[in-house]
Design a protein around this motif. Structure first.
Motif, mmCIF file in Angstrom:
data_model
loop_
_atom_site.group_PDB
_atom_site.id
_atom_site.type_symbol
_atom_site.label_atom_id
_atom_site.label_comp_id
_atom_site.label_asym_id
_atom_site.label_seq_id
_atom_site.Cartn_x
_atom_site.Cartn_y
_atom_site.Cartn_z
ATOM 1 N N MET A 127 40.934 10.161 17.486
ATOM 2 C CA MET A 127 41.908 10.524 18.514
ATOM 3 C C MET A 127 42.866 11.568 17.935
ATOM 4 O O MET A 127 43.300 11.474 16.808
ATOM 5 C CB MET A 127 42.657 9.267 18.963
ATOM 6 C CG MET A 127 43.708 9.500 19.988
ATOM 7 S SD MET A 127 42.967 9.816 21.579
ATOM 8 C CE MET A 127 43.865 8.803 22.648
ATOM 9 N N SER A 128 43.185 12.526 18.723
ATOM 10 C CA SER A 128 44.077 13.605 18.323
ATOM 11 C C SER A 128 45.514 13.098 18.168
ATOM 12 O O SER A 128 45.947 12.208 18.897
ATOM 13 C CB SER A 128 44.039 14.701 19.373
ATOM 14 O OG SER A 128 45.038 15.656 19.135
ATOM 15 N N THR A 129 46.222 13.695 17.263
ATOM 16 C CA THR A 129 47.638 13.364 17.090
ATOM 17 C C THR A 129 48.530 14.272 17.930
ATOM 18 O O THR A 129 49.754 14.159 17.868
ATOM 19 C CB THR A 129 48.043 13.493 15.606
ATOM 20 O OG1 THR A 129 47.800 14.832 15.172
ATOM 21 C CG2 THR A 129 47.276 12.515 14.738
ATOM 22 N N LEU A 130 47.927 15.150 18.720
ATOM 23 C CA LEU A 130 48.709 16.117 19.481
ATOM 24 C C LEU A 130 49.752 15.456 20.376
ATOM 25 O O LEU A 130 50.906 15.890 20.419
ATOM 26 C CB LEU A 130 47.796 17.013 20.318
ATOM 27 C CG LEU A 130 48.512 18.058 21.182
ATOM 28 C CD1 LEU A 130 49.307 19.034 20.324
ATOM 29 C CD2 LEU A 130 47.513 18.801 22.045
ATOM 30 N N PHE A 131 49.361 14.402 21.089
ATOM 31 C CA PHE A 131 50.321 13.781 22.000
ATOM 32 C C PHE A 131 51.536 13.245 21.242
ATOM 33 O O PHE A 131 52.672 13.412 21.687
ATOM 34 C CB PHE A 131 49.669 12.667 22.822
ATOM 35 C CG PHE A 131 50.589 12.112 23.871
ATOM 36 C CD1 PHE A 131 50.963 12.883 24.962
ATOM 37 C CD2 PHE A 131 51.124 10.848 23.751
ATOM 38 C CE1 PHE A 131 51.844 12.394 25.927
ATOM 39 C CE2 PHE A 131 52.008 10.350 24.704
ATOM 40 C CZ PHE A 131 52.361 11.124 25.793
ATOM 41 N N GLU A 132 51.306 12.632 20.087
ATOM 42 C CA GLU A 132 52.428 12.121 19.283
ATOM 43 C C GLU A 132 53.342 13.255 18.844
ATOM 44 O O GLU A 132 54.567 13.135 18.896
ATOM 45 C CB GLU A 132 51.891 11.375 18.062
ATOM 46 C CG GLU A 132 51.143 10.109 18.393
ATOM 47 C CD GLU A 132 50.421 9.527 17.185
ATOM 48 O OE1 GLU A 132 50.633 10.012 16.059
ATOM 49 O OE2 GLU A 132 49.649 8.585 17.390
ATOM 50 N N VAL A 133 52.752 14.361 18.431
ATOM 51 C CA VAL A 133 53.548 15.517 18.008
ATOM 52 C C VAL A 133 54.338 16.081 19.188
ATOM 53 O O VAL A 133 55.520 16.394 19.059
ATOM 54 C CB VAL A 133 52.649 16.594 17.374
ATOM 55 C CG1 VAL A 133 53.418 17.876 17.097
ATOM 56 C CG2 VAL A 133 52.005 16.073 16.091
ATOM 57 N N LEU A 134 53.690 16.178 20.347
ATOM 58 C CA LEU A 134 54.384 16.683 21.535
ATOM 59 C C LEU A 134 55.533 15.766 21.950
ATOM 60 O O LEU A 134 56.597 16.248 22.360
ATOM 61 C CB LEU A 134 53.403 16.859 22.698
ATOM 62 C CG LEU A 134 52.395 17.992 22.562
ATOM 63 C CD1 LEU A 134 51.422 17.978 23.728
ATOM 64 C CD2 LEU A 134 53.079 19.340 22.430
ATOM 65 N N GLU A 135 55.334 14.468 21.839
ATOM 66 C CA GLU A 135 56.429 13.530 22.160
ATOM 67 C C GLU A 135 57.616 13.736 21.226
ATOM 68 O O GLU A 135 58.767 13.767 21.685
ATOM 69 C CB GLU A 135 55.938 12.084 22.058
ATOM 70 C CG GLU A 135 55.176 11.613 23.257
ATOM 71 C CD GLU A 135 54.876 10.120 23.185
ATOM 72 O OE1 GLU A 135 55.103 9.453 24.202
ATOM 73 O OE2 GLU A 135 54.428 9.636 22.127
ATOM 74 N N ARG A 136 57.335 13.893 19.935
ATOM 75 C CA ARG A 136 58.435 14.119 18.980
ATOM 76 C C ARG A 136 59.125 15.448 19.266
ATOM 77 O O ARG A 136 60.357 15.538 19.234
ATOM 78 C CB ARG A 136 57.921 14.079 17.538
ATOM 79 C CG ARG A 136 57.554 12.707 17.054
ATOM 80 C CD ARG A 136 57.395 12.637 15.531
ATOM 81 N NE ARG A 136 56.496 13.631 14.984
ATOM 82 C CZ ARG A 136 55.181 13.474 14.816
ATOM 83 N NH1 ARG A 136 54.601 12.341 15.180
ATOM 84 N NH2 ARG A 136 54.441 14.429 14.285
#
Length: 107
Positions: A1-10
């Motif tokens: 799973m990509s970490t993109l969503f977590e980075v975008l949330e931060r």
């Protein structure tokens, strides 16, 4: 799973902390203070992303995509549009052909 969503949330959370900040000390605060400027910057980044995609290779595309996403998040925040509002629009389109969805929009 990509970490993109977590980075975008931060990143979105960081952008929120810049609201009301000093536009002379923070580029993000400057953009938040001027939604028209934020929109223009998003447009510039979109063009740079396209150029990177067709002429500059995957590393340049990744870098320009990061710039594009940052400016998109800033524009949303400057315009008072939440990520949840965007998610609702995407959810409503799930399972619908892109051609059919576009045809259903008012012209």
């Amino acid at each position: 799973m990509s970490t993109l969503f977590e980075v975008l949330e931060r990143l979105a959370a960081t952008i929120e902390t810049r609201k009301g900040g000093d536009p002379t000390a923070s580029y993000t605060a400057k953009l938040l203070n001027d939604p028209t400027l934020a929109a223009k910057k998003l447009g510039e980044e979109a063009v740079e992303t396209v150029i990177a995609a067709v002429a500059q290779g995957s590393d340049a595309l990744a870098a320009e995509s990061a710039d594009l996403l940052y400016h998109w998040l800033v524009l949303l925040a400057a315009s008072g549009v939440s990520l949840d509002a965007v998610a609702e629009k995407l959810t409503a389109r799930e399972g619908t052909s892109g051609i059919a969805e576009k045809a259903s929009r008012p012209s």
